[in-house]
Design a protein around this motif. Structure first.
Motif, PDB file in Angstrom:
ATOM      1  N   SER A 275     -13.315   7.053  -0.086  1.00  0.00           N
ATOM      2  CA  SER A 275     -14.032   6.287  -1.081  1.00  0.00           C
ATOM      3  C   SER A 275     -13.130   5.512  -2.027  1.00  0.00           C
ATOM      4  O   SER A 275     -11.985   5.889  -2.255  1.00  0.00           O
ATOM      5  CB  SER A 275     -14.888   7.272  -1.890  1.00  0.00           C
ATOM      6  N   ARG A 276     -13.685   4.448  -2.566  1.00  0.00           N
ATOM      7  CA  ARG A 276     -13.116   3.831  -3.754  1.00  0.00           C
ATOM      8  C   ARG A 276     -13.284   4.784  -4.923  1.00  0.00           C
ATOM      9  O   ARG A 276     -14.054   5.740  -4.830  1.00  0.00           O
ATOM     10  CB  ARG A 276     -13.888   2.545  -4.072  1.00  0.00           C
ATOM     11  N   THR A 277     -12.626   4.488  -6.028  1.00  0.00           N
ATOM     12  CA  THR A 277     -12.787   5.322  -7.213  1.00  0.00           C
ATOM     13  C   THR A 277     -13.025   4.412  -8.404  1.00  0.00           C
ATOM     14  O   THR A 277     -12.913   3.184  -8.279  1.00  0.00           O
ATOM     15  CB  THR A 277     -11.514   6.141  -7.493  1.00  0.00           C
ATOM     16  N   PRO A 278     -13.313   4.989  -9.550  1.00  0.00           N
ATOM     17  CA  PRO A 278     -13.478   4.146 -10.748  1.00  0.00           C
ATOM     18  C   PRO A 278     -12.196   3.397 -11.120  1.00  0.00           C
ATOM     19  O   PRO A 278     -12.247   2.434 -11.870  1.00  0.00           O
ATOM     20  CB  PRO A 278     -13.852   5.157 -11.843  1.00  0.00           C
ATOM     21  N   VAL A 279     -11.054   3.826 -10.613  1.00  0.00           N
ATOM     22  CA  VAL A 279      -9.809   3.108 -10.908  1.00  0.00           C
ATOM     23  C   VAL A 279      -9.582   2.067  -9.807  1.00  0.00           C
ATOM     24  O   VAL A 279      -9.539   2.414  -8.619  1.00  0.00           O
ATOM     25  CB  VAL A 279      -8.615   4.083 -10.961  1.00  0.00           C
ATOM     26  N   ASP A 280      -9.426   0.834 -10.214  1.00  0.00           N
ATOM     27  CA  ASP A 280      -9.231  -0.254  -9.261  1.00  0.00           C
ATOM     28  C   ASP A 280      -7.983  -0.018  -8.419  1.00  0.00           C
ATOM     29  O   ASP A 280      -6.923   0.307  -8.954  1.00  0.00           O
ATOM     30  CB  ASP A 280      -9.050  -1.558 -10.055  1.00  0.00           C
ATOM     31  N   GLY A 281      -8.101  -0.193  -7.129  1.00  0.00           N
ATOM     32  CA  GLY A 281      -6.919  -0.065  -6.275  1.00  0.00           C
ATOM     33  C   GLY A 281      -6.587   1.360  -5.893  1.00  0.00           C
ATOM     34  O   GLY A 281      -5.639   1.596  -5.151  1.00  0.00           O
TER      35      GLY A 281
ATOM     36  N   VAL B  70       0.851  -1.191   0.000  1.00  0.00           N
ATOM     37  CA  VAL B  70       0.000   0.000   0.000  1.00  0.00           C
ATOM     38  C   VAL B  70       0.886   1.239   0.000  1.00  0.00           C
ATOM     39  O   VAL B  70       1.830   1.324   0.792  1.00  0.00           O
ATOM     40  CB  VAL B  70      -0.915   0.045   1.248  1.00  0.00           C
ATOM     41  N   ILE B  71       0.557   2.161  -0.874  1.00  0.00           N
ATOM     42  CA  ILE B  71       1.214   3.467  -0.831  1.00  0.00           C
ATOM     43  C   ILE B  71       0.181   4.504  -0.419  1.00  0.00           C
ATOM     44  O   ILE B  71      -0.933   4.547  -0.963  1.00  0.00           O
ATOM     45  CB  ILE B  71       1.817   3.834  -2.210  1.00  0.00           C
ATOM     46  N   ILE B  72       0.556   5.283   0.572  1.00  0.00           N
ATOM     47  CA  ILE B  72      -0.281   6.416   0.960  1.00  0.00           C
ATOM     48  C   ILE B  72       0.377   7.664   0.391  1.00  0.00           C
ATOM     49  O   ILE B  72       1.558   7.923   0.652  1.00  0.00           O
ATOM     50  CB  ILE B  72      -0.337   6.553   2.508  1.00  0.00           C
ATOM     51  N   ILE B  73      -0.362   8.435  -0.365  1.00  0.00           N
ATOM     52  CA  ILE B  73       0.181   9.691  -0.887  1.00  0.00           C
ATOM     53  C   ILE B  73      -0.249  10.824   0.033  1.00  0.00           C
ATOM     54  O   ILE B  73      -1.443  11.095   0.171  1.00  0.00           O
ATOM     55  CB  ILE B  73      -0.300   9.966  -2.329  1.00  0.00           C
TER      56      ILE B  73
ATOM     57  N   ARG C 207      11.424  10.800  -6.726  1.00  0.00           N
ATOM     58  CA  ARG C 207      12.508   9.891  -6.318  1.00  0.00           C
ATOM     59  C   ARG C 207      12.391   8.556  -7.044  1.00  0.00           C
ATOM     60  O   ARG C 207      12.855   7.537  -6.552  1.00  0.00           O
ATOM     61  CB  ARG C 207      12.485   9.705  -4.799  1.00  0.00           C
ATOM     62  N   GLY C 208      11.779   8.574  -8.211  1.00  0.00           N
ATOM     63  CA  GLY C 208      11.700   7.371  -9.035  1.00  0.00           C
ATOM     64  C   GLY C 208      10.346   6.686  -8.948  1.00  0.00           C
ATOM     65  O   GLY C 208       9.477   7.072  -8.163  1.00  0.00           O
ATOM     66  N   ASP C 209      10.174   5.681  -9.770  1.00  0.00           N
ATOM     67  CA  ASP C 209       8.903   4.950  -9.803  1.00  0.00           C
ATOM     68  C   ASP C 209       8.839   3.954  -8.657  1.00  0.00           C
ATOM     69  O   ASP C 209       9.838   3.346  -8.297  1.00  0.00           O
ATOM     70  CB  ASP C 209       8.762   4.191 -11.129  1.00  0.00           C
ATOM     71  N   ILE C 210       7.661   3.815  -8.110  1.00  0.00           N
ATOM     72  CA  ILE C 210       7.460   2.851  -7.030  1.00  0.00           C
ATOM     73  C   ILE C 210       6.186   2.074  -7.343  1.00  0.00           C
ATOM     74  O   ILE C 210       5.149   2.672  -7.639  1.00  0.00           O
ATOM     75  CB  ILE C 210       7.313   3.547  -5.656  1.00  0.00           C
ATOM     76  N   ALA C 211       6.305   0.759  -7.276  1.00  0.00           N
ATOM     77  CA  ALA C 211       5.139  -0.060  -7.594  1.00  0.00           C
ATOM     78  C   ALA C 211       4.270  -0.245  -6.353  1.00  0.00           C
ATOM     79  O   ALA C 211       4.769  -0.199  -5.230  1.00  0.00           O
ATOM     80  CB  ALA C 211       5.591  -1.426  -8.114  1.00  0.00           C
ATOM     81  N   ALA C 212       2.973  -0.408  -6.567  1.00  0.00           N
ATOM     82  CA  ALA C 212       2.070  -0.624  -5.432  1.00  0.00           C
ATOM     83  C   ALA C 212       0.806  -1.316  -5.899  1.00  0.00           C
ATOM     84  O   ALA C 212       0.360  -1.120  -7.025  1.00  0.00           O
ATOM     85  CB  ALA C 212       1.708   0.701  -4.779  1.00  0.00           C
ATOM     86  N   LYS C 213       0.254  -2.134  -5.004  1.00  0.00           N
ATOM     87  CA  LYS C 213      -0.994  -2.808  -5.328  1.00  0.00           C
ATOM     88  C   LYS C 213      -2.179  -1.893  -5.072  1.00  0.00           C
ATOM     89  O   LYS C 213      -3.179  -1.921  -5.765  1.00  0.00           O
ATOM     90  CB  LYS C 213      -1.138  -4.071  -4.474  1.00  0.00           C
TER      91      LYS C 213
END
Ligand SMILES: Cc1cc2nc3c(=O)[nH]c(=O)nc-3n(C[C@H](O)[C@H](O)[C@H](O)COP(=O)(O)OP(=O)(O)OC[C@H]3O[C@@H](n4cnc5c(N)ncnc54)[C@H](O)[C@@H]3O)c2cc1C
Lengths: 1005, 416
Positions: free
Chosen positions: B351-357, B35-38, B225-231
């Motif tokens: 809320s959830r959004t139209p984009v999964d995850g 999980v990434i929290i922005i 600081r670069g790309d970071i992958a997240a589920k």
């Protein structure tokens, strides 16, 4: 001994004018031209206060706005003021001041015991403790912390002074009246620009007031006087002294606080404006705000008598005061030597100069040597002693660049330590204007980078540290500013011959090394004197993971004082950079926030107090209401008669009387406050069609229609009747409180959504006074006033209007009704309102016509189930919820709110809907705002079914009535509902909201 | 995690405080997280903490573009209360208040919650009606609430001017005794430390510049600081929520406005409670340092620059002196602005959004500080379970389609 520390001559004080003042109950004498600080120093008083956390004795450090310590409680009674810096208080006859936050007094302060716990009270310690037991936080820990908090005291009485606001546009605004600012103003003024020059001090001259300089044929005082005289003679130049530019906003908008009477004895202040906030728009701004000297950070650098070198020089030269007689100077630069030389010249004794640089040479150094002053190069002060005044310093040799001592300690006795760590340009306003700072390695300071607004910088702010540079830089900035605003500067005058010492060098030096790590042992290296932040606190913060300079600031509180860290920010930053081993510019600076120095609330509020805080709006009939005993209700900005009690009458009795008069004879209401908007243009009907939920295209000329407006979400937001005056012209009425927001709403739609519609809206609320007469005798009254007017129901039906003459006045008469009775709303030009009202009263006398107010109006309409927007609605109510489906057009292609009515939640059948309520006990009047439940006997949270929106005693019905919004209410008529109040539960029956004259037979009288 | 207490302080005092551990690490970002929290404000950090604590998620990063807690968390007037009108709001804010009441102990960090009582003043008959309505609703919802008449207000806060001849006289007030203030920075730092101790990576100076998606599902973020992958990604970016939404091709019903606050110089205690007046636009409390902390009105223009208009402050101080004439000679020491994310119904979106995850927690606008614990708690649940908790289910994005708005405008003007 009075003024034992006054020099025998010199200074800009007037020795012939003695001034009496009191500090901490003790009487003293100073001179005109003194500040409180200089006068206290002249009397040998250094101990002015105690520090924030540890309550250590503290004295005067600086001579101006940057002063971190010497805050006093100034004056007494209603005009007392907390936290005023003694260095910024002009001395006046009868001044009284005292130390703040000390008990019982500054000499013996009980809280000094905190010093014993210093080891525990490190930065952020309160985050780590006071948590157990939980209940003690509110009971014990926090009350103790709060009691210790704060400096001075707010007055306990209302401020007797007045304040005001001024607005000014100029081509060139110059901030700072030192040599650079004076030259800038001169250049711009000579070019013909409108110029404003402001300076926070009592006179112009800035840093030059503290120094001895020869400029051409003049000395510094003569030169300043010449400059001021020439500027004063220019008609387009405004000079404001005692005026601080405290905020620099977008688009060269600056705010200035002018202190007009704070320097006067109390008797001379009366009737004058005390302070004024100037709001300036400038084409160009020249910032010439100078520089503040930085303290050095060494062990126990906070004792009274430890001062900034430049400030010592100021006290000597400007105020004729010796802050001490045996001085040690501690410096990392040549410039500070001047303070030693001047003090010696004025009769003081400089016992040693401690210079942390290993090689020292240059003009000033030589001059000091020539005076036989001992110079210890490569030395630092490693400790101080003295209780309420510094008594001696401990010095040792230090290794260059390294963090260690290289010699044994030597004690030097003294009563004054002057210190100088270099200079920090006063970049606050520049920063506020969004400019970025750049670090200058050579000058060891931050300088303004590229300006973000139409702006020039000059003088010490721009790193111009010699007078010569200041004069040249100032002139150039002023000329550039004038040119940029369309003026042609005059040819630059030849530079005068200036005698000033060579500036010499400076070496960065941020903290004196110790024999043990900083923070161990008892010594404290103060960085922020006001908040008692030490170097050890900063180290601790970094150790604990706080690395961002903003975090450091917040964790250690450095820079968070009333001085906003003017003397501490850069030292804190440099110490941080040392710990992090990052160059200073990489560490970054914190944001400078307005105001530059504190501004009184009174000045900010200006005259916008009392009735001027918000315009009071009254109708043209208002005086009559007042004379006839009306009580008033505030509705938005309007004063509306609430009810008209007769002598001895209770509110209840008055309302019954007023309501019954309307129902049985005739009543009269001042309805002038209803919003009125004249809507004109070929597309006016189409516009209304889109704004209101019902149809407007076919409304005949001369006819009136009721309409509801919704927001896009389908929720009702205003209502009223609108009349068609002509094919292309309507007169809309709105609620009293909603008039402005409705006009905004119409304009927003016209301007942003439907610019193609040709429609023009004009507020005419205050063009028409409205007198509404209602009741079975309303027709008879009107007939007497307008004998010509055909009042027959055929020719003047409900929902129509007529133009004509009423009581000899040109009038529009509308046949509309908010009471359910026969009713006429007579509009006459505003100025004729009272004449009409009086004519109506006279004509109605035979029917005992009764004036009524908003409260009776509310009851009368509630009896009829008519809504009041904002009472029956709250932004969550649709027309359908109100049972007003009839007003929502099914045919119109679109109107605001339409698409929302089909949304699943908005179309839900069990929404809260408007119903009437009849309490089981007819005399029980439910409180408005009572919540309603279907089942009161469940545990909390009890599911709520709705709430009472309106509730009254109805004289006509002889019982209480209420309106309510109830879940699924339209389908629940006849059911019971409960209002659980504090102490009791009231039962009521859900009924139709129309409770009186259900068939509407009374409309025709 | 070293436990904080007076004993640890005393022990450390003996060693010159040389041995305190970092309150949080400054780790390098890993290539991938569950999980990434922005957004490393209070809400983001609380979310990470409760995700780790309540849901056992361990591989979490909080990405913060500046310094943690430097957004609205650092800029607000710290009013905490739960006396909201509607059931949905009362429930989530009350959950939050209950978490506040045990927070210092839970995260072992004194957040200085000071429950000194919050007054919401009524200045017109309409205000009175609304105030009484809210008190009644609060009581039935189990939220403490009282109605005070003008005299009662004066008793509770003696320095208020209740003169009938005031321009907008005080007619009464609602009082929530459990309301009060807390120390904003400590909240951010306390959650950061507690989250860090549970293994959460808090990565500062790391601005998210893009949301990576594949087939309608998030795969990670692009950052400075670069790309970071997240589920899964939880966005908790307050005033910048719409900016991040746009990165994912979503439009939020949010507008961002400047909101300002100010403090006076510290003075000895004069006001021992929180006073709010929506009608005349003043909010005052006194901090434990002695400053009068005051909130100003919102600027009506949209902006992402953290500064507002000066006239708003002048207007507010005029109103302030109406209520507190004795403050006239007190001086304003510092002003600042934040950017608030306002929703059309003045209620938040969790809320959830139209984009999964991809999940959003935003729209707290002018009043989300008080919600920090509750918001984090609910959002953690939503992220972990991939569906909202009943407490935040009403605050979904879909309400703007269904019309099930939770309109809190009426309840408190500018709701702090
Ligand atoms: C002047 C003022 C007064 C207020 N008073 C009160 C009050 O009295 N009571 C109350 O309850 N509430 C109040 N509020 C509201 C409250 O401050 C906020 O609702 C709450 O703090 C929001 O917390 P947050 O953690 O969501 O936001 P923030 O603390 O703003 O955190 C959001 C974080 O996201 C970061 N971020 C943004 N974009 C990116 C990106 N692209 N990449 C990485 N990070 C990013 C930001 O830097 C920021 O740190 C006030 C607000 C203001 C401005």
């Amino acid at each position: 001994m009075t003024q034992a520390f006054r020099t025998t001559s010199g200074g800009r004080i007037d020795r012939r004018k003695a001034i009496n003042f009191t500090f901490n109950g003790q009487s003293y004498i100073g001179y005109e031209g003194d500040t409180l600080a200089s006068a206290l120093l002249a009397n040998g008083v250094h101990l002015l206060g105690r520090s924030f956390k540890y309550h250590r004795p503290r004295g005067i450090v600086a001579a101006g706005a940057e002063e971190p310590n010497s805050m006093v409680q100034l004056g007494e009674g209603a005009t007392t003021e907390p936290n005023i810096r003694a260095t910024q208080i002009s001395l006046y006859e009868g001044l009284t001041a005292s130390s703040v936050n000390v008990w019982p007094n500054v000499e013996f302060d009980i809280s000094a015991i905190n010093g014993l716990f210093a080891k525990i009270m490190t930065a952020g310690f309160y985050n780590k403790t006071f948590m157990w037991p939980r209940s003690m936080w509110m009971k014990l820990y926090e009350p103790v912390i709060r009691r210790a908090a704060g400096w001075g005291k707010a007055p306990t009485q209302t401020d007797p002074d007045i304040y005001d606001h001024m607005h000014l546009h100029v081509e060139v605004m110059v901030v700072g009246g030192g040599p650079a600012g004076l030259m800038a103003a001169l250049a711009a003024g000579r070019a013909g620009a409108r110029v404003l020059l402001v300076d926070e001090q009592s006179e112009f001259g800035g840093s030059l007031l503290s120094k001895k300089r020869q400029i051409g044929a003049k000395d510094e005082a003569g030169w300043i006087a010449d400059m001021a005289a020439e500027l004063e003679a220019m008609p387009d130049v405004t000079l404001l002294s005692r005026s601080t530019a405290f905020g620099y906003y977008d688009h060269n908008y600056l705010c200035v606080l002018e202190q007009k009477t704070d320097h006067l004895p109390a008797a001379e202040r009366k009737g004058k404006v005390r302070q004024r906030v100037w709001h300036i728009r400038a084409g160009q701004v020249v910032l010439a705000t100078g520089a503040h000297e930085r303290p050095l950070v060494f062990a126990d650098n906070d004792r009274p008598g430890i001062m900034l070198a430049g400030s010592v020089q100021t006290y000597v030269n400007r105020y004729g005061v010796l802050p001490g007689k045996k001085m040690v100077l501690f410096t990392n630069n040549d410039a500070a030597y001047e303070a030693a030389i001047d003090l010696q010249a004025a009769g003081g004794d400089v016992v040693a100069i401690i210079d942390c640089r290993h090689e020292v040479s240059g003009e000033l150094v030589d001059a000091a040597r020539a005076l036989d002053i001992e110079i210890l190069a490569g030395y630092a002060i490693t400790g101080t002693s003295g209780g309420k005044r510094v008594e001696s310093v401990e010095v040792r040799a230090i290794q260059k660049g390294a963090k260690v001592y290289t010699s044994a300690a030597r004690q030097i006795d003294c009563d004054l330590v002057a210190m100088s760590g270099g200079w920090s340009p006063v970049v606050h306003l520049f920063s506020q204007s969004q400019g970025q700072l750049e670090y200058d390695e050579e000058k060891v300071c931050f300088l303004p980078g590229k300006p973000r607004q139409a702006q020039q910088v000059a003088g010490a702010l721009a790193g111009q540290f010699t007078l010569k540079e200041c004069l040249a830089g100032g002139y150039k900035a002023g000329a550039d500013a004038a040119r940029a605003t369309g003026f042609t500067p005059k040819r630059k005058p030849a530079a005068p011959e200036i005698e000033e010492p060579d500036l010499g060098g400076i070496e960065p030096f941020w903290i004196v090394p110790g024999s043990r790590p900083i923070g161990e042992g008892m010594a404290k290296h103060f960085v922020d004197l006001q908040n008692d932040t030490t170097a050890a606190d900063i180290e601790l913060a970094v150790r604990e993971g706080f690395e961002s300079v903003e975090h450091i600031k917040r964790y250690t509180l450095t820079g968070f004082g009333t001085d906003q860290g003017k003397t501490s920010n850069i030292n804190a930053l440099a110490i941080l950079s040392g710990i992090l081993d990052k160059p200073i510019p990489k560490v970054g600076t914190t944001t400078f926030r307005p105001p530059y120095t504190p501004v009184s609330y009174g000045a900010l509020a200006g005259r916008n107090l009392g009735d001027w805080s918000d315009p009071v709006r009254v109708t043209s009939i208002h005086d009559w209401h007042v004379e006839n005993g009306a009580l008033f209700e505030n509705v938005g900005q309007w004063k509306r008669p609430w009810y008209f009690p007769k002598a001895g009458e209770t509110m209840h009795e008055a309302l019954n009387r007023e309501c019954l008069a309307v129902r049985n004879a005739v009543g009269v209401l001042d309805a002038s406050t209803l919003g009125k908007i004249d809507i004109r243009g070929p597309d006016a009907a189409e516009f209304l069609n889109r704004i209101y939920t019902n149809a407007w295209a076919k409304l005949g000329i001369g006819r009136v229609r009721y309409g509801l407006m919704c927001h896009e979400d389908g929720m009702v937001f205003d209502d009223g009747t609108t009349a068609r005056l002509a094919e292309d012209r309507f007169l809309m009425t709105t609620t009293t409180g909603g008039a402005a927001s409705v006009l905004d709403w119409l304009e927003e739609y016209l301007q942003t959504e439907w610019p193609e519609l040709k429609v023009y809206c004009t507020s005419v609320t205050e063009q028409w006074a409205t007198v509404s007469i209602a009741g079975p005798k309303a027709g008879a009254v009107l007939k007497k006033l307008a004998p010509e007017m055909d009042l027959s129901h055929e020719n003047f039906p409900f929902l129509s209007f007529k133009e004509g003459t009423v009581a000899g006045l040109k009038a529009r008469v509308f046949r509309i009704s908010f009471t359910g009775e026969l009713s006429y709303e007579i509009n006459v030009p505003w100025a004729n309102g009272l004449a009409l009202w009086e004519a109506v009263m006279a004509a109605g006398a035979e029917f005992d016509i009764t004036p009524y107010g908003t409260e009776s109006m509310h009851i009368l309409r509630a009896e009829k189930g008519f809504i009041i927007v904002g009472q029956e609605t709250d932004g969550t109510t649709t027309p359908q919820d109100l049972g007003m489906d009839w007003i929502v057009s099914k045919k119109k292609p679109d109107f605001i709110g339409k698409r929302s009515f089909t949304r699943s939640d908005t179309a839900r059948p069990d929404r809260k809907q408007l119903v009437g309520l009849l309490t089981e006990t007819p005399d029980d009047v439910l409180p408005e705002g009572a919540q309603l439940v279907f089942d009161p006997n469940v545990p909390k949270p009890i599911p709520m079914a709705g709430h009472v929106t309106s509730s009254y005693y109805s004289a006509a019905l002889g019982r209480s009535i209420a309106l309510a919004l109830v879940k699924g209410g339209h389908g629940r008529k006849g059911q019971k509902i409960f209002a659980p109040l504090e102490g009791k539960t009231v039962t009521a029956e859900i009924v139709d909201p129309v409770l009186y004259d259900k068939e509407g037979e009374r409309l025709n009288g | 995690m070293v436990k904080y207490s007076i004993f640890t302080i005393a022990r450390n005092a003996l060693t010159g405080h040389q041995n305190w551990p970092k309150q949080w690490r400054s780790p390098e970002p890993k290539p991938e997280y569950d999980v990434i929290i922005i957004g490393g404000g209070g809400h983001g950090l609380a979310t990470a903490y409760y995700l780790a604590k309540e849901h056992g998620v361990r591989n979490i990063a909080v990405l913060e573009k500046g310094w943690l807690g430097g957004g609205n968390t650092a800029r607000n007037t710290t009013i905490v209360r739960s006396n909201y009108l509607w059931d949905e709001s009362a429930a989530i804010y009350e959950k939050s208040l209950q978490l506040w009441e045990g927070l210092s102990q839970d995260i072992n960090y004194n957040v200085m919650l000071s429950q000194r009582g919050v007054l919401n003043l009524a200045h017109s008959l309409g205000d009175v009606r609304e105030g009484v309505r809210r008190v009644n609703a609060n009581r039935l919802n189990g939220v403490d609430a009282e109605w005070l008449d003008a005299e009662g207000v004066k008793n509770f806060c003696p320095i208020i001017n209740i003169s009938k001849s005031a321009r907008h006289p005080v007619l009464g007030a609602t009082l929530q005794r459990r309301g009060g203030v807390a120390r904003h920075d400590s909240v951010a730092w306390g959650y950061a430390r507690a989250a860090d101790a549970l293994g959460v990576d808090i990565i500062q100076n790391c601005e998210v510049t893009g949301i990576k998606r594949e087939g309608g599902k998030v795969t990670g973020v692009e950052t400075t600081r670069g790309d970071i992958a997240a589920k899964k990604i939880g966005v908790v970016a307050a005033g910048h929520s719409s900016v991040i939404a746009e990165m994912a091709g979503i439009r939020l019903p949010i507008t961002s406005h400047p909101l300002q606050a100010l403090v006076s110089e510290p003075i000895k205690p004069v006001i021992d409670c929180v006073v709010m007046s929506g009608a005349v636009h003043v909010y005052v409390s006194q901090s434990d340092k002695g400053e009068l902390v005051m909130g100003a009105g919102i600027d009506s223009f949209n902006s992402y620059a953290q500064r507002g208009s000066f006239h708003v402050i002048e207007h507010q101080l005029g109103a302030c002196l109406e209520l507190f004439p004795i403050f006239s000679r007190v001086r304003m020491m510092r002003t600042w602005g934040g950017i608030v994310d306002t929703c059309p119904d003045a209620s938040p979106i969790l809320s959830r959004t139209p984009v999964d995850g991809l999940y959003f927690n935003c729209g707290w606008g002018t009043g989300g500080f008080k919600a920090t614990p509750g918001s984090g708690w609910c959002f953690a649940h939503t992220l972990a379970k991939e569906e909202p908790h009943p407490l935040n289910a009403p605050f979904s994005l879909s309400r703007f389609e269904s019309g099930a708005l939770i309109d809190e405008h009426g309840a408190a003007g500018v709701a702090h």
